[in-house]
Design an enzyme around this catalytic site. Structure first.
Site, mmCIF file in Angstrom:
data_model
loop_
_atom_site.group_PDB
_atom_site.id
_atom_site.type_symbol
_atom_site.label_atom_id
_atom_site.label_comp_id
_atom_site.label_asym_id
_atom_site.label_seq_id
_atom_site.Cartn_x
_atom_site.Cartn_y
_atom_site.Cartn_z
ATOM 1 N N ASN A 1 0.849 -1.200 0.000
ATOM 2 C CA ASN A 1 0.000 0.000 0.000
ATOM 3 C C ASN A 1 0.877 1.240 0.000
ATOM 4 O O ASN A 1 2.100 1.143 -0.043
ATOM 5 C CB ASN A 1 -0.957 -0.031 1.208
ATOM 6 C CG ASN A 1 -0.183 -0.112 2.503
ATOM 7 O OD1 ASN A 1 0.612 0.756 2.824
ATOM 8 N ND2 ASN A 1 -0.393 -1.192 3.255
ATOM 9 N N LYS B 1 8.086 -17.217 -11.005
ATOM 10 C CA LYS B 1 7.290 -16.123 -11.559
ATOM 11 C C LYS B 1 6.091 -16.699 -12.311
ATOM 12 O O LYS B 1 6.254 -17.606 -13.153
ATOM 13 C CB LYS B 1 8.179 -15.307 -12.503
ATOM 14 C CG LYS B 1 7.519 -14.052 -12.984
ATOM 15 C CD LYS B 1 8.437 -13.251 -13.888
ATOM 16 C CE LYS B 1 7.645 -12.138 -14.530
ATOM 17 N NZ LYS B 1 8.321 -11.528 -15.657
ATOM 18 N N PRO C 1 -2.756 -11.590 10.595
ATOM 19 C CA PRO C 1 -3.055 -11.364 12.013
ATOM 20 C C PRO C 1 -3.152 -9.862 12.299
ATOM 21 O O PRO C 1 -2.452 -9.069 11.668
ATOM 22 C CB PRO C 1 -1.835 -11.970 12.729
ATOM 23 C CG PRO C 1 -0.751 -11.992 11.722
ATOM 24 C CD PRO C 1 -1.404 -12.140 10.376
ATOM 25 N N ASP C 2 -4.015 -9.508 13.234
ATOM 26 C CA ASP C 2 -4.119 -8.101 13.641
ATOM 27 C C ASP C 2 -3.092 -7.870 14.754
ATOM 28 O O ASP C 2 -3.254 -8.338 15.883
ATOM 29 C CB ASP C 2 -5.544 -7.781 14.119
ATOM 30 C CG ASP C 2 -5.727 -6.275 14.289
ATOM 31 O OD1 ASP C 2 -4.852 -5.629 14.891
ATOM 32 O OD2 ASP C 2 -6.744 -5.755 13.799
ATOM 33 N N ILE C 3 -2.027 -7.145 14.419
ATOM 34 C CA ILE C 3 -0.885 -6.996 15.338
ATOM 35 C C ILE C 3 -1.270 -6.191 16.576
ATOM 36 O O ILE C 3 -1.034 -6.617 17.711
ATOM 37 C CB ILE C 3 0.300 -6.333 14.598
ATOM 38 C CG1 ILE C 3 0.706 -7.203 13.409
ATOM 39 C CG2 ILE C 3 1.478 -6.105 15.541
ATOM 40 C CD1 ILE C 3 1.588 -6.516 12.386
ATOM 41 N N PHE D 1 -3.717 3.573 15.054
ATOM 42 C CA PHE D 1 -4.019 4.635 14.094
ATOM 43 C C PHE D 1 -5.176 4.145 13.224
ATOM 44 O O PHE D 1 -5.327 2.932 13.018
ATOM 45 C CB PHE D 1 -2.801 4.921 13.196
ATOM 46 C CG PHE D 1 -1.940 6.015 13.747
ATOM 47 C CD1 PHE D 1 -1.178 5.810 14.889
ATOM 48 C CD2 PHE D 1 -1.892 7.265 13.135
ATOM 49 C CE1 PHE D 1 -0.387 6.814 15.418
ATOM 50 C CE2 PHE D 1 -1.106 8.283 13.652
ATOM 51 C CZ PHE D 1 -0.354 8.066 14.783
ATOM 52 N N LYS E 1 -13.285 1.014 16.509
ATOM 53 C CA LYS E 1 -11.985 0.313 16.462
ATOM 54 C C LYS E 1 -11.288 0.314 17.821
ATOM 55 O O LYS E 1 -10.702 -0.679 18.234
ATOM 56 C CB LYS E 1 -11.081 1.006 15.435
ATOM 57 C CG LYS E 1 -10.548 0.059 14.388
ATOM 58 C CD LYS E 1 -9.910 0.781 13.245
ATOM 59 C CE LYS E 1 -10.723 0.581 11.990
ATOM 60 N NZ LYS E 1 -10.103 1.185 10.813
ATOM 61 N N LYS F 1 -10.569 -3.352 19.306
ATOM 62 C CA LYS F 1 -9.183 -3.834 19.404
ATOM 63 C C LYS F 1 -8.634 -3.725 20.827
ATOM 64 O O LYS F 1 -7.487 -4.101 21.076
ATOM 65 C CB LYS F 1 -8.287 -3.052 18.430
ATOM 66 C CG LYS F 1 -8.693 -3.214 16.963
ATOM 67 C CD LYS F 1 -7.590 -2.777 16.018
ATOM 68 C CE LYS F 1 -8.040 -2.795 14.574
ATOM 69 N NZ LYS F 1 -6.973 -3.064 13.616
#
Ligand code: C5P
Length: 399
Positions: free
Chosen positions: A210, A290, A306-308, A324, A338, A342
């Site tokens: 990203n 490739k 995984p959500d760190i 964030f 959130k 979390k």
């Protein structure tokens, strides 16, 4: 002793039998998480070897003022600027005399002239030499210059005499060195920050990522270190220099970031700040070779990463955890959801639908939300935002 964390101590060793205690002093300073570089006078090298001090400090030992090789590395001016404190232990009568009178006839005395950092001396000499009028006059000159004087103690001396002139013990010297520094907002706290994107491989040459530049996380790392913290910066692939006094751990994938984050959290982490834009999904398999463009369509199966930050917030030794949230709609409401989902202590949220903030920009504007409160930090440079955020985090962490 936590005030020594992340501090740069230049330890000057002069010629005297107490030089052997400098080895233990380096160990004490490093145990308190200080970074130590050693400068030795020619006479000091007669009492303890530079090799010993190199092994203990983890840095090349500096001995010569006129060594072109040393000057090509960290020159004497750079070394003088590097130090947060110059501590001379043991300080011989001869060194005190040269220092008091502004001599610059070897590396250590030159560094004392060239530095803007505080300087401390730990005198060590025979009791008669200590009592001598010349030494006492030099002591007064040094005290007038604002030099800290640690000791000396009194008692049995290596020469068989008894009286004042013994160097203080290494633990006492480390304690006095710590007291030179003021407490700061994050003194001695381990702050762990994730930054940048993650990169999830499709095959050996292609990947999913990203637009995250890592700038916000790097700015936070820099400011946290300036506020006295020991900082671990877990960075995805970004093209940014490591801020001063920050330990960088480089990772590529979300799973590598997860492992690095949980290892850092287990290391006495007080505050965790998740600025990384972690890829939510990764390819279920990474092709070994490739992928050829033989068919019109290919289908990629993605699996969740995984959500760190959620894992850190659920850790048995949960640090103060800050997330964030980059959003493009219902910014505040989504961030509040959130925060709760979390298990975070704080979330910094920004609207990335505009051009001037968020990803890849040098500026940011965030609303910081915590259970029961919020604060708007209007558009400013990421360094300015980082300063305000670290202050808010420090205050809420302590409260
Ligand atoms: O769920 P979302 O990605 O919007 O949450 C953003 C926050 O969660 C950020 O602090 C980000 O660093 C963190 N995060 C994480 N691990 C993930 C996804 C997001 O730590 N896999």
């Amino acid at each position: 002793m936590e005030r020594l964390a992340n501090k740069r101590i230049l330890l000057g060793i002069t010629g005297g039998i107490a030089a052997y205690k400098a080895a233990e002093l380096v160990r004490q300073l490093r145990d308190a998480d200080a970074d130590v570089q050693v400068v030795m006078t020619e006479a000091a090298c007669e009492f303890i070897t530079p090799l010993t001090m190199q092994a203990l400090s983890g840095h090349t030992v500096h001995t010569d003022l006129l060594d072109p090789r040393a000057e090509a590395g960290m020159g004497h001016i750079e070394l003088a600027r590097w130090a947060d404190l110059i501590l001379i232990a043991p300080a011989s009568a001869d060194f005190m005399a040269r220092f008091a009178h502004g001599h610059g006839n070897d590396l250590l005395s030159t560094l004392c002239l060239a530095t803007g950092a505080p300087i401390a001396v730990a005198p060590a000499m025979n009791q008669q030499m200590w009592a001598d009028r010349a030494t006492q006059k030099n002591l007064l000159i040094l005290q007038e210059k604002g030099v800290h004087v640690f000791g000396p103690g009194s008692g049995d001396q290596a020469c068989g005499e008894n009286g004042a002139g013994r160097m203080l013990e290494p633990e006492e010297l480390a304690q006095h060195a710590a007291e030179v520094f003021d407490y700061q907002l994050l003194t001695g706290k381990h702050v762990v920050i994730t930054a940048g994107p993650s990169r999830e491989s499709i095959d050996p040459v292609r990947y999913i990522t990203n637009k995250s530049s890592g700038k916000m996380g790097f700015a936070l790392a820099e400011i946290a270190a300036e506020a006295g913290a020991r900082v671990t910066l877990i960075a995805g692939p970004v093209n940014l220099p490591t801020p001063s006094r920050v330990t960088r751990v480089e990772v590529m994938t979300a799973r590598e970031m997860y492992d690095a984050a949980l290892a850092a959290v287990a290391d006495d982490c007080a505050i965790f700040i998740a600025t990384a834009a972690v890829a939510d999904y990764r390819p279920a398999v990474t092709a070994d070779h490739k992928i050829k463009k033989s068919t019109e369509e290919i289908h990629l199966t993605l699996v969740k990463n995984p959500d760190i930050v959620a894992a850190v917030a659920g850790h048995e030794h949960k640090p103060f955890t800050v997330g964030f949230a980059a959003e493009t709609q219902d910014v505040i409401a989504s961030a509040r959801t959130k925060l709760a989902k979390k298990g975070l202590d704080m979330i910094a949220t920004n609207d990335v639908s505009g051009q001037n903030v968020g990803f890849n920009s040098d500026n940011n504007a965030v609303t910081v939300i915590w259970p029961g409160g919020h604060k708007v930090l209007p558009l400013a440079s990421k360094r300015q935002i980082a300063k305000q955020l670290i202050e808010l985090i420090g205050i809420r962490y302590q409260g």
